[in-house]
Design a protein around this motif. Structure first.
Motif, PDB file in Angstrom:
ATOM      1  N   ALA A 185      19.157  68.964  99.569  1.00  0.00           N
ATOM      2  CA  ALA A 185      19.781  70.512 100.053  1.00  0.00           C
ATOM      3  C   ALA A 185      21.707  69.195  99.300  1.00  0.00           C
ATOM      4  N   ARG A 186      21.345  67.731  99.547  1.00  0.00           N
ATOM      5  CA  ARG A 186      22.575  67.239  99.072  1.00  0.00           C
ATOM      6  C   ARG A 186      22.876  66.512  98.104  1.00  0.00           C
ATOM      7  N   ALA A 187      22.193  66.683  97.242  1.00  0.00           N
ATOM      8  CA  ALA A 187      21.892  66.027  95.824  1.00  0.00           C
ATOM      9  C   ALA A 187      23.448  65.856  95.420  1.00  0.00           C
ATOM     10  N   SER A 188      23.825  65.791  94.419  1.00  0.00           N
ATOM     11  CA  SER A 188      25.121  66.407  93.840  1.00  0.00           C
ATOM     12  C   SER A 188      25.436  65.533  92.395  1.00  0.00           C
ATOM     13  N   GLY A 189      24.323  64.210  92.170  1.00  0.00           N
ATOM     14  CA  GLY A 189      23.867  64.016  90.376  1.00  0.00           C
ATOM     15  C   GLY A 189      22.725  64.290  90.220  1.00  0.00           C
ATOM     16  N   GLU A 190      21.982  63.719  89.034  1.00  0.00           N
ATOM     17  CA  GLU A 190      20.548  63.968  88.173  1.00  0.00           C
ATOM     18  C   GLU A 190      19.593  63.545  88.230  1.00  0.00           C
ATOM     19  N   PHE A 191      19.960  62.044  88.723  1.00  0.00           N
ATOM     20  CA  PHE A 191      18.939  61.271  88.525  1.00  0.00           C
ATOM     21  C   PHE A 191      18.801  60.059  90.291  1.00  0.00           C
ATOM     22  N   ILE A 192      18.329  60.147  90.854  1.00  0.00           N
ATOM     23  CA  ILE A 192      18.897  59.022  91.611  1.00  0.00           C
ATOM     24  C   ILE A 192      17.474  57.694  91.489  1.00  0.00           C
ATOM     25  N   GLU A 193      18.286  56.265  91.107  1.00  0.00           N
ATOM     26  CA  GLU A 193      17.505  55.069  91.450  1.00  0.00           C
ATOM     27  C   GLU A 193      16.456  54.332  92.137  1.00  0.00           C
ATOM     28  N   VAL A 194      15.204  54.153  92.069  1.00  0.00           N
ATOM     29  CA  VAL A 194      14.339  53.863  92.911  1.00  0.00           C
ATOM     30  C   VAL A 194      13.502  52.541  92.796  1.00  0.00           C
ATOM     31  N   ASN A 195      13.823  51.689  92.992  1.00  0.00           N
ATOM     32  CA  ASN A 195      12.710  51.103  92.893  1.00  0.00           C
ATOM     33  C   ASN A 195      12.892  50.175  91.359  1.00  0.00           C
ATOM     34  N   GLY A 196      14.169  50.649  91.042  1.00  0.00           N
ATOM     35  CA  GLY A 196      15.074  50.193  89.649  1.00  0.00           C
ATOM     36  C   GLY A 196      14.410  51.689  88.373  1.00  0.00           C
ATOM     37  N   LYS A 197      14.320  52.404  88.811  1.00  0.00           N
ATOM     38  CA  LYS A 197      13.901  53.543  88.051  1.00  0.00           C
ATOM     39  C   LYS A 197      14.440  54.932  88.083  1.00  0.00           C
TER      40      LYS A 197
END
Length: 261
Positions: free
Chosen positions: A36-48
């Motif tokens: 619910a707090r997401a503001s962008g379209e992507f999140i980086e997880v382990n470089g991905k």
């Protein structure tokens, strides 16, 4: 072929740990994240770069996961489950504080949409063993209390693990646990669940801890489990993901069902 996994409650402490663990698992693929707090379209997880959104339906439609792992809020679970069911995603729910009425609806969804749902009060393998040992001990002791301690950000109290432990202990007995006359008048004696007083502690510095104390003439027995890192939950989460991905039309409550207890 790798199992496609999305995470609800992705920006919480457990959500981040689940994403990291899933991303590192060779037989799983992290395809999406929702919070619910997401503001962008992507999140980086382990470089991905992983697709991130505040709209669960958008997340599921765009990423088509086989499993949705939910570590969000109890109040959000009903809508989360309905949304996942309609796109055919199986559910692994670690969110605590889910009431019996919601559990009943989750079970109904498994039949209505032919998905599988697992709800676990605790994914730490040691905690599951602690609950089973408490069930055994409950047969032989007439007095018992539970003290559960968690970090100050845990909203629900008592914990789902404490309630599930009390339920298992009560089910193992042929008569109710003993209690002190007039005990209900003293709030400091804890709130009773299935006849067992439960005391909740919330403090910074804690993660998740529970001790079950049994008493009898001239002796006590204490069964205690301590979680010092959220990494302890990850083997159980991975087990649940892999088991539930291959099932349809099943509702499972408790990790113990997958461990052969």
């Amino acid at each position: 072929m790798a199992i496609r996994v999305a995470v609800q409650g992705a920006l919480g402490q457990m959500g981040r740990e689940v994403m990291k663990t899933v991303s590192n698992s060779p037989d799983l693929t992290l395809v999406g994240a929702c919070d619910a707090r997401a503001s962008g379209e992507f999140i980086e997880v382990n470089g991905k770069q992983i697709f991130l959104t505040s709209d669960l339906n958008s997340c599921l439609v765009n990423t088509r996961p086989e499993i949705l792992v939910d570590f969000s809020l109890a109040a959000a679970v009903p809508q989360t489950a309905e949304t996942a069911a309609r796109v055919g995603a199986n559910l692994v729910i670690g969110t605590t504080g889910v009431n019996p009425q919601v559990l009943g609806r989750l079970e109904a969804l498994t039949k209505e949409f032919n998905i599988s749902v697992m709800v676990a009060p605790n994914f730490a393998l040691g905690a599951v063993v602690m609950m089973q040992l408490s069930r055994i001990a409950a047969r032989y002791f007439d007095w018992a209390e539970i003290i559960e301690s968690h970090h100050e950000k845990k909203i629900d109290a008592p914990s789902g693990t404490a309630i599930a432990t009390a339920r298992e202990m009560n089910a193992a007995r042929e008569k109710p646990f003993a209690s002190i006359p007039g005990e209900a008048e003293h709030k400091s004696r804890g709130e009773k669940f299935y006849g067992v007083p439960v005391h909740s502690v919330r403090l910074p510095g804690l993660v998740a801890h529970q001790e079950v104390i049994f008493g009898a003439l001239g002796q006590t027995l204490t069964i205690r489990h301590d979680t010092t890192s959220r990494e302890s939950f990850m083997p159980g989460v991975l087990l649940a993901i892999k088991e539930m991905a291959g099932r349809k039309g099943e509702f499972i409550f408790g990790l113990d069902k997958l461990l052969g207890f």
